[in-house]
Motif scaffolding. Structure first.
Motif, mmCIF file in Angstrom:
data_model
loop_
_atom_site.group_PDB
_atom_site.id
_atom_site.type_symbol
_atom_site.label_atom_id
_atom_site.label_comp_id
_atom_site.label_asym_id
_atom_site.label_seq_id
_atom_site.Cartn_x
_atom_site.Cartn_y
_atom_site.Cartn_z
ATOM 1 N N LEU A 10 -9.629 -3.943 -2.991
ATOM 2 C CA LEU A 10 -9.968 -3.302 -1.719
ATOM 3 C C LEU A 10 -8.875 -2.321 -1.285
ATOM 4 C CD1 LEU A 10 -11.426 -6.268 0.368
ATOM 5 C CD2 LEU A 10 -12.632 -4.184 -0.320
ATOM 6 N N VAL A 11 -7.621 -2.739 -1.389
ATOM 7 C CA VAL A 11 -6.507 -1.866 -1.001
ATOM 8 C C VAL A 11 -6.490 -0.624 -1.885
ATOM 9 C CG1 VAL A 11 -3.989 -1.672 -0.834
ATOM 10 C CG2 VAL A 11 -5.129 -3.770 -0.078
ATOM 11 N N ILE A 12 -6.654 -0.816 -3.182
ATOM 12 C CA ILE A 12 -6.658 0.307 -4.124
ATOM 13 C C ILE A 12 -7.825 1.242 -3.829
ATOM 14 C CG2 ILE A 12 -6.957 0.913 -6.565
ATOM 15 C CD1 ILE A 12 -5.360 -1.758 -7.152
ATOM 16 N N ALA A 13 -8.982 0.685 -3.531
ATOM 17 C CA ALA A 13 -10.160 1.512 -3.207
ATOM 18 C C ALA A 13 -9.901 2.344 -1.951
ATOM 19 C CB ALA A 13 -11.398 0.632 -3.026
ATOM 20 N N ASN A 14 -9.242 1.751 -0.964
ATOM 21 C CA ASN A 14 -8.954 2.484 0.275
ATOM 22 C C ASN A 14 -7.929 3.596 0.070
ATOM 23 O OD1 ASN A 14 -10.768 1.105 1.912
ATOM 24 N ND2 ASN A 14 -9.319 -0.521 2.354
ATOM 25 N N ALA A 15 -7.129 3.495 -0.982
ATOM 26 C CA ALA A 15 -6.116 4.519 -1.283
ATOM 27 C C ALA A 15 -6.592 5.539 -2.312
ATOM 28 C CB ALA A 15 -4.846 3.840 -1.794
ATOM 29 N N SER A 16 -7.784 5.349 -2.838
ATOM 30 C CA SER A 16 -8.230 6.140 -4.002
ATOM 31 C C SER A 16 -8.375 7.637 -3.740
ATOM 32 C CB SER A 16 -9.535 5.577 -4.556
ATOM 33 O OG SER A 16 -10.563 5.726 -3.605
ATOM 34 N N GLU A 17 -8.530 8.048 -2.486
ATOM 35 C CA GLU A 17 -8.681 9.473 -2.169
ATOM 36 C C GLU A 17 -7.335 10.188 -2.018
ATOM 37 O OE1 GLU A 17 -11.697 11.049 -2.152
ATOM 38 O OE2 GLU A 17 -12.392 9.086 -2.855
ATOM 39 N N VAL A 18 -6.262 9.426 -1.961
ATOM 40 C CA VAL A 18 -4.932 9.997 -1.744
ATOM 41 C C VAL A 18 -4.423 10.613 -3.041
ATOM 42 C CG1 VAL A 18 -2.538 9.465 -1.117
ATOM 43 C CG2 VAL A 18 -4.437 8.371 0.105
ATOM 44 N N LYS A 19 -4.079 11.889 -2.979
ATOM 45 C CA LYS A 19 -3.647 12.597 -4.193
ATOM 46 C C LYS A 19 -2.186 13.022 -4.148
ATOM 47 C CE LYS A 19 -7.754 12.271 -5.839
ATOM 48 N NZ LYS A 19 -8.037 10.941 -6.311
ATOM 49 N N LYS A 119 2.906 11.921 5.714
ATOM 50 C CA LYS A 119 1.711 12.761 5.947
ATOM 51 C C LYS A 119 1.865 14.114 5.258
ATOM 52 C CE LYS A 119 0.897 10.952 10.518
ATOM 53 N NZ LYS A 119 1.202 11.230 11.915
ATOM 54 N N ALA A 120 3.050 14.737 5.397
ATOM 55 C CA ALA A 120 3.277 16.069 4.825
ATOM 56 C C ALA A 120 3.157 16.065 3.297
ATOM 57 C CB ALA A 120 4.648 16.586 5.246
ATOM 58 N N TYR A 121 3.460 14.934 2.683
ATOM 59 C CA TYR A 121 3.358 14.803 1.226
ATOM 60 C C TYR A 121 1.988 14.261 0.807
ATOM 61 C CZ TYR A 121 8.200 16.099 0.374
ATOM 62 O OH TYR A 121 9.377 16.803 0.261
ATOM 63 N N ASN A 122 1.061 14.187 1.763
ATOM 64 C CA ASN A 122 -0.332 13.766 1.524
ATOM 65 C C ASN A 122 -0.429 12.374 0.915
ATOM 66 O OD1 ASN A 122 -1.220 16.336 2.426
ATOM 67 N ND2 ASN A 122 -0.848 17.159 0.377
ATOM 68 N N LEU A 123 0.333 11.432 1.470
ATOM 69 C CA LEU A 123 0.374 10.079 0.908
ATOM 70 C C LEU A 123 -0.135 8.999 1.859
ATOM 71 C CD1 LEU A 123 3.879 10.285 -0.796
ATOM 72 C CD2 LEU A 123 1.642 10.390 -1.920
ATOM 73 N N GLN A 124 -0.382 9.327 3.111
ATOM 74 C CA GLN A 124 -0.740 8.319 4.106
ATOM 75 C C GLN A 124 -2.180 7.848 3.941
ATOM 76 O OE1 GLN A 124 -1.155 9.491 8.261
ATOM 77 N NE2 GLN A 124 0.300 7.890 8.810
ATOM 78 N N PHE A 125 -2.378 6.530 4.105
ATOM 79 C CA PHE A 125 -3.735 5.967 4.096
ATOM 80 C C PHE A 125 -3.769 4.684 4.906
ATOM 81 C CE2 PHE A 125 -1.941 3.155 1.048
ATOM 82 C CZ PHE A 125 -2.789 2.073 0.903
ATOM 83 N N ASP A 126 -4.974 4.286 5.294
ATOM 84 C CA ASP A 126 -5.196 3.023 5.990
ATOM 85 C C ASP A 126 -5.698 2.023 4.956
ATOM 86 O OD1 ASP A 126 -6.230 0.834 7.419
ATOM 87 O OD2 ASP A 126 -6.780 2.094 9.116
ATOM 88 N N PRO A 127 -4.955 0.925 4.730
ATOM 89 C CA PRO A 127 -5.375 -0.023 3.696
ATOM 90 C C PRO A 127 -6.621 -0.840 4.042
ATOM 91 C CG PRO A 127 -3.350 -0.759 4.745
ATOM 92 C CD PRO A 127 -3.670 0.585 5.314
ATOM 93 N N GLY A 128 -7.127 -0.772 5.280
ATOM 94 C CA GLY A 128 -8.394 -1.411 5.628
ATOM 95 C C GLY A 128 -8.257 -2.678 6.438
ATOM 96 N N ASP A 129 -9.375 -3.043 7.052
ATOM 97 C CA ASP A 129 -9.399 -4.196 7.956
ATOM 98 C C ASP A 129 -9.015 -5.497 7.272
ATOM 99 O OD1 ASP A 129 -10.086 -2.626 10.115
ATOM 100 O OD2 ASP A 129 -12.250 -2.930 9.838
ATOM 101 N N ASP A 130 -9.484 -5.709 6.030
ATOM 102 C CA ASP A 130 -9.145 -6.941 5.311
ATOM 103 C C ASP A 130 -7.631 -7.056 5.157
ATOM 104 O OD1 ASP A 130 -9.951 -9.339 3.902
ATOM 105 O OD2 ASP A 130 -9.232 -8.324 2.083
ATOM 106 N N TYR A 131 -7.004 -5.936 4.849
ATOM 107 C CA TYR A 131 -5.539 -5.915 4.711
ATOM 108 C C TYR A 131 -4.877 -6.260 6.038
ATOM 109 C CZ TYR A 131 -0.936 -4.440 3.161
ATOM 110 O OH TYR A 131 0.392 -4.422 2.818
ATOM 111 N N HIS A 132 -5.368 -5.645 7.119
ATOM 112 C CA HIS A 132 -4.767 -5.859 8.435
ATOM 113 C C HIS A 132 -4.889 -7.311 8.883
ATOM 114 C CE1 HIS A 132 -4.077 -1.637 8.612
ATOM 115 N NE2 HIS A 132 -5.351 -1.325 8.709
ATOM 116 N N GLN A 133 -5.920 -8.019 8.418
ATOM 117 C CA GLN A 133 -6.064 -9.434 8.752
ATOM 118 C C GLN A 133 -5.005 -10.274 8.031
ATOM 119 O OE1 GLN A 133 -10.117 -10.606 7.992
ATOM 120 N NE2 GLN A 133 -10.918 -8.965 9.278
ATOM 121 N N ARG A 134 -4.500 -9.773 6.908
ATOM 122 C CA ARG A 134 -3.512 -10.515 6.116
ATOM 123 C C ARG A 134 -2.076 -10.121 6.436
ATOM 124 N NH1 ARG A 134 -5.757 -12.201 0.605
ATOM 125 N NH2 ARG A 134 -7.993 -12.040 0.870
#
Length: 189
Positions: A10-19, A119-134
């Motif tokens: 899930l975490v990897i999927a949430n980061a998959s758009e980050v280039k 953000k400037a290096y285009n690396l920021q992402f939200d790991p998702g609700d499941d992650y935030h619960q943990r």
């Protein structure tokens, strides 16, 4: 598949758009506080030669700590090749100090508490609700945010261009210290 493996997917999927930045991009300049609160700038360091930047999630991340310790083992060789090394996380300078001391690091660990550089290096992402619960990132990040950087490594030349890099949504995969050293050797020609 284990609970942990499902969570990792899930975490990897949430980061998959980050280039991140690409080879040939100009690296955005920055000035950030180090573990002791002293300002460190990319542009000043580039005057001396190559700069290697390792973006990591935080001192709480065991994989990040292994990566930071691995590159420390190769620091003399990296420095002999004319390069400066930075590690950047979204944590506070106090947490950067903890990472520096815990891992016995001899290079700059910088605090990007407001994630402006991330953000400037285009690396920021939200790991998702499941992650935030943990994991409560609001207690880990310097600005209380719920976002992370995708772990990444960039090698930047004196002109400020990205000449090598590694950005990977799978946070267990990093550019190894040996790969960094080999890239520097190839760049030095």
């Amino acid at each position: 598949m284990s609970d942990l493996q499902e969570f990792q997917k899930l975490v990897i999927a949430n980061a998959s758009e980050v280039k991140g930045l690409s080879i040939g991009d100009t690296a955005p300049d920055f000035t950030l506080p180090n573990a002791f609160g002293k300002s460190v700038s990319l542009s000043n360091s580039l005057k001396e030669g190559f700069v290697i930047i390792k973006f990591y999630r935080g001192e709480w991340c065991p994989i990040c700590n292994l990566d930071l310790r691995e590159i420390q083992k190769h620091l003399p060789e990296i420095q002999a090749l004319g390069a400066t090394l930075f590690a950047i996380s979204p944590q506070s300078p106090d947490d950067a100090l903890t990472a520096t001391q815990k891992n016995e690091l001899g290079y700059e660990v910088l605090s990007d508490a407001h994630q402006e550089v991330i953000k400037a290096y285009n690396l920021q992402f939200d790991p998702g609700d499941d992650y935030h619960q943990r994991r409560d990132l609001t207690k880990e990040n310097g600005d209380g945010s719920k976002t992370l950087p995708v772990p990444a490594t960039f090698i930047i030349d004196k002109s400020g261009k990205v000449v090598a890099g590694h950005v990977e949504a799978d946070y267990t995969q990093r550019m190894s210290a040996l790969e960094v050293v080999e890239a520097l050797k190839a760049l030095k020609g």
